[in-house]
Design a protein around this motif. Sequence first.
Motif, PDB file in Angstrom:
ATOM      1  N   VAL A 116      15.931 -36.345  -2.284  1.00  0.00           N
ATOM      2  CA  VAL A 116      15.721 -37.240  -3.426  1.00  0.00           C
ATOM      3  C   VAL A 116      16.107 -36.559  -4.730  1.00  0.00           C
ATOM      4  CG1 VAL A 116      13.999 -38.533  -4.733  1.00  0.00           C
ATOM      5  CG2 VAL A 116      13.935 -38.545  -2.234  1.00  0.00           C
ATOM      6  N   VAL A 117      15.722 -35.286  -4.879  1.00  0.00           N
ATOM      7  CA  VAL A 117      16.049 -34.563  -6.106  1.00  0.00           C
ATOM      8  C   VAL A 117      17.560 -34.418  -6.252  1.00  0.00           C
ATOM      9  CG1 VAL A 117      15.852 -32.363  -7.321  1.00  0.00           C
ATOM     10  CG2 VAL A 117      13.851 -33.343  -6.208  1.00  0.00           C
ATOM     11  N   GLU A 144      16.185 -32.782   5.325  1.00  0.00           N
ATOM     12  CA  GLU A 144      15.034 -32.465   4.490  1.00  0.00           C
ATOM     13  C   GLU A 144      14.327 -31.203   4.993  1.00  0.00           C
ATOM     14  OE1 GLU A 144      13.146 -31.901   1.702  1.00  0.00           O
ATOM     15  OE2 GLU A 144      14.008 -33.903   1.448  1.00  0.00           O
ATOM     16  N   ARG A 170      11.756 -29.602   3.182  1.00  0.00           N
ATOM     17  CA  ARG A 170      10.478 -29.415   2.478  1.00  0.00           C
ATOM     18  C   ARG A 170       9.345 -29.132   3.461  1.00  0.00           C
ATOM     19  NH1 ARG A 170       6.294 -33.130   0.588  1.00  0.00           N
ATOM     20  NH2 ARG A 170       7.437 -34.825   1.595  1.00  0.00           N
ATOM     21  N   THR A 174      18.720 -26.970  -7.029  1.00  0.00           N
ATOM     22  CA  THR A 174      18.229 -27.472  -5.749  1.00  0.00           C
ATOM     23  C   THR A 174      19.267 -27.289  -4.653  1.00  0.00           C
ATOM     24  OG1 THR A 174      16.831 -29.113  -6.843  1.00  0.00           O
ATOM     25  CG2 THR A 174      17.379 -29.518  -4.530  1.00  0.00           C
ATOM     26  N   ASN A 203       9.342 -29.231  -3.921  1.00  0.00           N
ATOM     27  CA  ASN A 203       8.173 -29.028  -3.069  1.00  0.00           C
ATOM     28  C   ASN A 203       7.315 -30.280  -2.961  1.00  0.00           C
ATOM     29  OD1 ASN A 203       8.715 -26.449  -2.264  1.00  0.00           O
ATOM     30  ND2 ASN A 203       6.991 -25.486  -3.319  1.00  0.00           N
ATOM     31  N   ARG A 204       7.412 -31.153  -3.964  1.00  0.00           N
ATOM     32  CA  ARG A 204       6.592 -32.367  -3.970  1.00  0.00           C
ATOM     33  C   ARG A 204       7.299 -33.570  -3.353  1.00  0.00           C
ATOM     34  NH1 ARG A 204       2.121 -32.215  -7.493  1.00  0.00           N
ATOM     35  NH2 ARG A 204       1.963 -30.249  -8.644  1.00  0.00           N
ATOM     36  N   ILE A 205       8.573 -33.780  -3.688  1.00  0.00           N
ATOM     37  CA  ILE A 205       9.265 -34.987  -3.220  1.00  0.00           C
ATOM     38  C   ILE A 205      10.468 -34.687  -2.333  1.00  0.00           C
ATOM     39  CG2 ILE A 205       8.505 -36.290  -5.235  1.00  0.00           C
ATOM     40  CD1 ILE A 205      11.246 -36.022  -6.423  1.00  0.00           C
ATOM     41  N   GLY A 206      10.812 -33.437  -2.166  1.00  0.00           N
ATOM     42  CA  GLY A 206      11.863 -33.095  -1.215  1.00  0.00           C
ATOM     43  C   GLY A 206      13.226 -32.872  -1.839  1.00  0.00           C
ATOM     44  N   LEU A 220       9.513 -29.937  -8.195  1.00  0.00           N
ATOM     45  CA  LEU A 220       9.885 -31.266  -7.689  1.00  0.00           C
ATOM     46  C   LEU A 220      10.278 -31.230  -6.229  1.00  0.00           C
ATOM     47  CD1 LEU A 220      11.932 -32.807 -10.650  1.00  0.00           C
ATOM     48  CD2 LEU A 220       9.690 -33.523  -9.804  1.00  0.00           C
TER      49      LEU A 220
END
Length: 462
Positions: A322-323, A435, A437, A365, A316-319, A314
Amino acid sequence: MPPSPATASRSLLGRLDESEFTARHLRIYVTVLIGHFLCGFVINLTGVILPGVIKTFHLTSEAAGAFSSALFAGMLVGAAVAGTVSDRFGRKVPLAITVMVYAVFSLAAVFAPSFGTLVTFRALQGIGLGAEIAVVLPYIAEFVPSRHRGPLVTAATAAWLIGLPTAAAVGTAVVPAFGWRAMFVIATVPVVVGVFMLATLPESVRYLLRRGRTQAAEVVVGALCRGTTAPAQHAGPEPLAESGTLRTLVARNYVRYTIAIWFMEVCAGAFLYGLSSWLPSVLEKQGVDLLKSFGYTAIITAAGVVGALLAGQLINRIGRRVVLGGAFVLSGLFCLAWGTTAATAAVVILGSLATFFGSGLAGSTLFAYASELYPTASRATGLGWAAAWQKVGGLIMPVLVGFVLALHASQFLFFLLFGVISILAGIAALVATFETRGRTVEQITREIAGEEAASALTPARS
């Protein structure tokens, strides 16, 4: 003409970050993963042995809370000190020593003749446990290829979290037959892992480059990353800076993110350690048989492992932002719902959802984020202080819960505490997270420092 130190460092870091995940990477990763799993197992013995310790030494709820907090007091010291030591003297040797320290004091706890002695050994054990956390995640973040950093750091956190349900499951089989001291006998196994680490692990390439040990770094990269070449645009080495300094963490460019990390870690520690220390006892007070309470605790905490494993994909995909924010808030809401029911199925389902988002997605995370935010010179220091603040939460919450239970307050208050702190952590994540990512650790440092500072970066010398 030989390449300049800066060019050589850029080439080595490029090869390291762009490499495939090789068999050598896997062997190193599995070794540190085993040590980190055992760290989680030993920390989370508290909830399993606490009922037996209470009966053996005839403890009040307040004294039982103090026993739980002694471990976290030691972990706080270990985490804060070990990060600085690792930034100055390397990752490999401090990591191996921390594992052996907590194993040795496990053996000492087996023979503790009194409650005071047991508390002392548990606090000393905590120093090794807290120190291990501060060193192992920066080590992973620095040697794995960049695109694998988030998933592998969160998977390491998942391995740590597996220690909790494993401790509960082992306790179910061992404690009734052999007593609570037998759990400490099992917890001496990590000494073997520590010796193996000393014999086989390489030093961090980024640490070697900061010390000017380019040839040693070339040997490590050659063994890890055969056949890879550096991309021309790689960010290259970080600036020469004092190693292991707290000033970096609270410098103007970092202070906002540091305060947010520390606050989130306090909340995460209060949630994780408060719940793991008291959940079996709280379930027992609700009329659940002790052995069943161990089983339910294992199920509930195992959900956190699943969350940690999913977190790597997650983030890697949405940062990270947000997680972190979403998971903390959802965990808090499920805690509030958890406190409104006593039905067995609902307790297990809501508890599992709360730990899936709280200990799993958010907790893993948060450590991945803390292990990559700071520059190499202070990375372990940054992670160590983050872990130390987590232990502050672990230090406060078990004592607070002990006093709440001693007042015979409503069981809902127990869950309300966990719900509120999780929601507050989620708010902090949404408003004050940088962020990371899709960036190498050098790119993160440059973006936080600013392009003007980045143009003057040079490799460190010993």
